[in-house]
Write an enzyme that holds these catalytic residues in place. Structure first.
Site, mmCIF file in Angstrom:
data_model
loop_
_atom_site.group_PDB
_atom_site.id
_atom_site.type_symbol
_atom_site.label_atom_id
_atom_site.label_comp_id
_atom_site.label_asym_id
_atom_site.label_seq_id
_atom_site.Cartn_x
_atom_site.Cartn_y
_atom_site.Cartn_z
ATOM 1 N N GLY A 1 0.729 -1.324 -0.002
ATOM 2 C CA GLY A 1 0.165 -0.081 -0.052
ATOM 3 C C GLY A 1 0.905 1.255 0.008
ATOM 4 O O GLY A 1 0.263 2.443 0.331
ATOM 5 N N ASN B 1 9.961 9.097 -4.870
ATOM 6 C CA ASN B 1 8.766 9.646 -5.425
ATOM 7 C C ASN B 1 8.103 10.466 -4.199
ATOM 8 O O ASN B 1 7.510 10.059 -3.089
ATOM 9 C CB ASN B 1 7.599 8.531 -5.646
ATOM 10 C CG ASN B 1 6.364 9.159 -6.265
ATOM 11 O OD1 ASN B 1 5.828 10.144 -5.700
ATOM 12 N ND2 ASN B 1 5.663 8.355 -7.144
ATOM 13 N N PRO B 2 8.196 11.866 -4.265
ATOM 14 C CA PRO B 2 7.708 12.912 -3.377
ATOM 15 C C PRO B 2 6.278 12.680 -2.818
ATOM 16 O O PRO B 2 5.754 12.956 -1.664
ATOM 17 C CB PRO B 2 8.152 13.922 -3.763
ATOM 18 C CG PRO B 2 8.325 14.106 -5.225
ATOM 19 C CD PRO B 2 8.774 12.627 -5.448
ATOM 20 N N LYS B 3 5.437 12.144 -3.728
ATOM 21 C CA LYS B 3 3.997 11.990 -3.576
ATOM 22 C C LYS B 3 3.766 10.936 -2.562
ATOM 23 O O LYS B 3 3.246 10.820 -1.569
ATOM 24 C CB LYS B 3 3.454 12.019 -4.791
ATOM 25 C CG LYS B 3 1.744 11.924 -4.447
ATOM 26 C CD LYS B 3 0.912 11.704 -5.827
ATOM 27 C CE LYS B 3 0.003 12.902 -6.095
ATOM 28 N NZ LYS B 3 -0.518 12.900 -7.232
ATOM 29 N N LYS C 1 16.852 5.198 2.107
ATOM 30 C CA LYS C 1 16.503 4.775 3.567
ATOM 31 C C LYS C 1 15.154 4.564 3.739
ATOM 32 O O LYS C 1 14.247 4.938 3.033
ATOM 33 C CB LYS C 1 17.287 5.542 4.814
ATOM 34 C CG LYS C 1 18.565 6.022 4.439
ATOM 35 C CD LYS C 1 19.319 6.621 5.633
ATOM 36 C CE LYS C 1 19.095 8.124 5.930
ATOM 37 N NZ LYS C 1 19.987 8.607 6.981
ATOM 38 N N GLY D 1 8.363 4.437 5.721
ATOM 39 C CA GLY D 1 7.157 4.092 6.554
ATOM 40 C C GLY D 1 6.909 3.901 7.714
ATOM 41 O O GLY D 1 6.250 4.510 8.409
ATOM 42 N N GLU D 2 7.811 3.028 8.497
ATOM 43 C CA GLU D 2 7.759 3.162 9.772
ATOM 44 C C GLU D 2 8.404 4.420 10.717
ATOM 45 O O GLU D 2 7.870 4.556 11.663
ATOM 46 C CB GLU D 2 8.384 1.703 10.306
ATOM 47 C CG GLU D 2 7.697 0.679 9.901
ATOM 48 C CD GLU D 2 8.214 -0.842 10.181
ATOM 49 O OE1 GLU D 2 7.998 -1.308 11.104
ATOM 50 O OE2 GLU D 2 9.299 -1.106 9.259
HETATM 51 MO MO1 MOS Z 1 6.923 -3.781 9.812
HETATM 52 S S1 MOS Z 1 6.137 -3.894 11.582
HETATM 53 O O1 MOS Z 1 8.437 -4.563 9.786
HETATM 54 O O2 MOS Z 1 5.802 -4.552 8.668
#
Ligand code: MOS
Length: 735
Positions: free
Chosen positions: A466, A628-630, A698, A701-702
């Site tokens: 996603g 991708n900045p978006k 790098k 997401g997290e």
């Molecule tokens: Mo993440 S919690 O390594 O999907």
């Protein structure tokens, strides 16, 4: 010209928002049976008697599986290496013992979903009930030192004990974070279709096609090649779809026994106990510092609950190993305690998102104790050497994040005294927190196939959970080959495709993405060789380095002639050109690699109602190169929203007597809605990091979910003078 840096929209976006996207539960073959799980209502004890007679007579029922007739699974390998298959140790329907409420005790297979679910309600169960062990202050005190599963459990660098005694200013506090659940929009689902007695295709909501394949192979005693796992689109993973959960094994075994495809969808309520969750933490943090706010020592100790059958560790204190330097030393430690609950699992920014709450709120406490401004305090404790290993950081733009973020936020206008800023009847509070996030190096493989029509497919077992992988991969390839991104199709999420690591750890682009670049480079070399030395070679004899790729054509320096890439295949009578990009990074290099951030939050608090509203957030991030900045911004605002939930709303509440989750639905488990979220600003302050990945990226997401909660908690303190040390900061805690 480069496709890198373009804010392209997701290629699958339209399908997703118009309902045309096919998710796992939609993929069941025509005529598949439906399975429904029946779950234990007690949390500890055993099933004394279980009667399926009435259920078996219900309309449409095909079969009912219990521990009496379910196959015996082979035990699974220890799951804790991120680069190997993950699973939980607990295997379902193997005996009559109950370890947690919601544990599966039967699987009903019927012609329709309603028939299966209804028949499940007719199963009669008698239990022998024991008092469950639950997570609380008392059981937390009985926690033990677990075996290492990922990182060392305890750490001590320098002389932290001496440093803690020596500092002029001290902060000691206990912070608590609650149990939380992933609550992905798409609940887990699995479809098993056996194509031969020992061959199966499994459509699965997973972040780890190969991980599932290999683990299911072990559990069922089959060669891995006999199992194909397909996962094309995922409606939210957040770590909850990385381990193999019991329903997948049960469904596969049932479909094999019945020689018929079966579809199983976990219900929203079952999502709380059939699959993982983030365990609570109780963290004790001690800082000692000079009067100028320079850290002398940090000690960070965390305790968290785990299942009766597992040693899962939430490494909450890990954050304190890397974020700030301390002149004397840093120590950290983790303990766990077994309680009657389902298996905990990583959840978006596991470890770090929890540990930063204690560390970065304690830093705020230190700022008030020393009178040093919160931003300045952090600048003073910034370090370009990883305090834990002594290696230099590859890149670390935490300073830039703090400076650019505070500039954009208008931090200079903040008056430091708690309760000193008001607007109308509201108290205004402003808080800041920084974050460090682990970088993972894992092997990834991509196949790239170019056809005569010039379309190039990018093929890998990797997923798009996603975040935009389907789109961003085309940008990496397009950049390398001088083609527009639309010339590529991306095929992901299938164990028939070349193996990449799981879509976890925010590591997809740094690793699998690097293999896309390597594949594109290999394709360019092959095309160059054909153009120079192939049949009817257009650039016979020229040096390879003089050949360039632009807008889908090759040219040689100083020559007027250009050639379309597809034409080369025709000239050489090749139906297609296929190459492999194999990225095989070393586990650890000479540099310490992490992503960083600084988060600035402003809240308004109604002093009479205790109601907290978010006014605005500025997130400043060092994530290396932004492809991708978006989509990157989209991840960042998702992370801020996620962190807002952690700060103010989210908690899985378990009844203290029966040890059942009390709020196992989205009506009781609160997550932010649109109305809770103000305009969010996102800044990217980093530089490309070639140590992190050949494409300079790098993880994003997290990281973006980390330190939003402490920034908000610190803002609430600034507004109210109330230091709430247990999340979420709900209304009643401020009254
Ligand atoms: Mo993440 S919690 O390594 O999907």
């Amino acid at each position: 010209m480069s496709a890198i840096g373009k804010p392209l929209s997701r290629v699958e976006g339209r399908k997703k928002v118009t309902g045309g996207a096919i998710y796992t539960a939609d993929a069941a073959p025509e005529g598949a049976y439906h399975a429904a799980l029946v779950n234990s209502t007690i949390a500890n004890g055993r099933v004394k008697r279980l009667s399926t007679q009435e259920a078996a007579r219900a309309p449409g029922v095909v079969s009912i599986f219990t521990s009496a007739n379910m196959i015996r699974f082979k035990s699974l390998p220890t799951p804790w290496d991120h680069n190997r298959p993950h699973g939980q140790r607990y295997l379902p329907l193997q005996d009559d013992l109950i370890h947690y409420a919601g544990q599966p005790i039967a699987l009903v297979v019927a012609e329709t979903l309603d028939q299966a679910a209804f028949a499940g309600t007719l199963i009669e169960v008698e239990y022998e009930t024991e008092r469950p062990v639950v997570w609380n202050q008392r059981t937390a005190a009985q926690a033990y030192d677990p075996p290492q599963i990922l990182w060392p459990v305890n750490s001590s660098v320098g002389k932290p004990q001496e440093g803690l005694a020596a500092g002029a200013v001290k902060v000691e506090a206990v912070y608590a974070t609650p149990d939380r659940h992933h609550c992905q929009m798409e609940p887990h689902a699995t479809v098993a279709a056996w194509t031969a007695p020992d061959r199966v295709t499994i459509f699965e909501t997973t972040q780890s096609t190969y991980g599932y394949r290999d683990l299911i192979a072990v559990a069922l005693g089959l060669p891995p090649d006999n199992i194909e796992v397909i996962s094309k689109l995922i409606g939210g993973g957040f770590g909850g779809k990385a381990y193999v959960w019991p329903h997948t094994l049960l469904n596969a075994a049932a479909a094999r026994a019945l020689k018929h495809p079966i579809r199983l969808q976990v219900t929203r309520a079952q999502m709380f106990s059939m699959v993982g969750h983030q365990p609570a933490t109780l963290q004790t943090i001690r800082l000692s510092a000079t009067n100028e706010g320079r850290l002398v020592a940090i000690d960070h100790q965390s305790v968290s609950p785990t299942a009766m059958t597992e040693d899962y560790i939430e490494y909450a204190a890990n954050a304190s190993r890397f974020l700030w330097g301390a002149s004397s030393g840093i120590s950290t430690g983790h303990k766990i305690v077994r309680v009657n609950r389902n298996t905990p699992t990583p959840m978006r920014a596991p470890h770090e998102a929890l540990g930063h709450v204690a560390l970065e709120c304690a830093m705020d406490e230190l700022a008030y104790k020393t009178g040093v401004d919160q931003v300045e305090l952090r600048l003073r404790n910034d370090t370009m050497t990883d305090p834990y290993t002594g290696r230099p950081f590859s890149t670390r733009a935490i300073r830039q994040c703090l400076l650019q973020g505070s500039e954009r936020f208008g931090w200079a206008q903040r008056t430091p005294a708690p309760g000193s800023m008001r607007k109308g009847s509201s108290l205004i509070g402003q808080g800041v927190a920084c974050a460090v996030y682990t970088h993972w190096r894992w092997p990834g493989t991509t196949r790239m196939v170019m056809r005569r029509n010039g379309v190039i497919s990018i093929e890998s077992s990797m997923h798009d959970i996603g975040t935009g992988t389907y789109t961003v991969m085309t940008q990496v390839a397009a950049d390398e080959l001088g083609l527009p991104p639309e010339r590529f199709v991306v095929v992901l999420g299938d164990t028939r495709l070349p193996r990449s690591h799981s879509a976890i750890g925010s590591a997809t682009m740094a690793n699998a993405g690097a293999s896309v670049m390597l594949a594109a480079r290999a394709l360019r070399e092959k095309l160059t060789a054909l153009a120079i030395a192939g049949h009817d070679a257009p650039f016979a004899g020229v040096r390879p380095e003089t050949i360039s790729f632009e807008s889908g054509r090759m040219r040689a320096a100083g020559q007027p002639r250009t050639i379309e890439l597809g034409e080369l295949l025709v000239h050489n009578n090749l139906p297609e050109l296929s190459v492999i990009g194999d990225y095989n990074p070393v586990d650890e290099g000479p540099k310490a690699i992490f992503s960083f951030s600084a988060i600035f939050a402003e809240v308004r608090v109604d002093p009479e109602l205790g109601l907290v509203r978010l006014n605005r957030v500025v997130g400043a991030y060092d994530v290396g190169r932004v492809i991708n900045p978006k989509t990157a911004r989209s991840q960042a605002i998702g992370g801020i929203i996620w962190g807002t939930g952690q700060a103010l709303l989210e908690q899985s509440e378990m009844g203290p007597t029966l040890a059942r989750y009390a709020n196992r639905n989205l009506s009781g488990y609160l997550v932010p809605s649109h109305a809770d979220i103000p305009p969010l600003e996102v800044l990217f302050c980093g530089e490309p990091d070639e140590e992190a990945s050949p494409i300079g990226v790098k993880g994003i997401g997290e990281l973006t979910a980390v330190s939003v909660a402490p920034a908000i908690a610190n803002a609430i303190y600034h507004a109210t003078g109330r230091r709430v040390r247990d999340l979420p900061i709900t209304i009643e805690k401020l009254l």
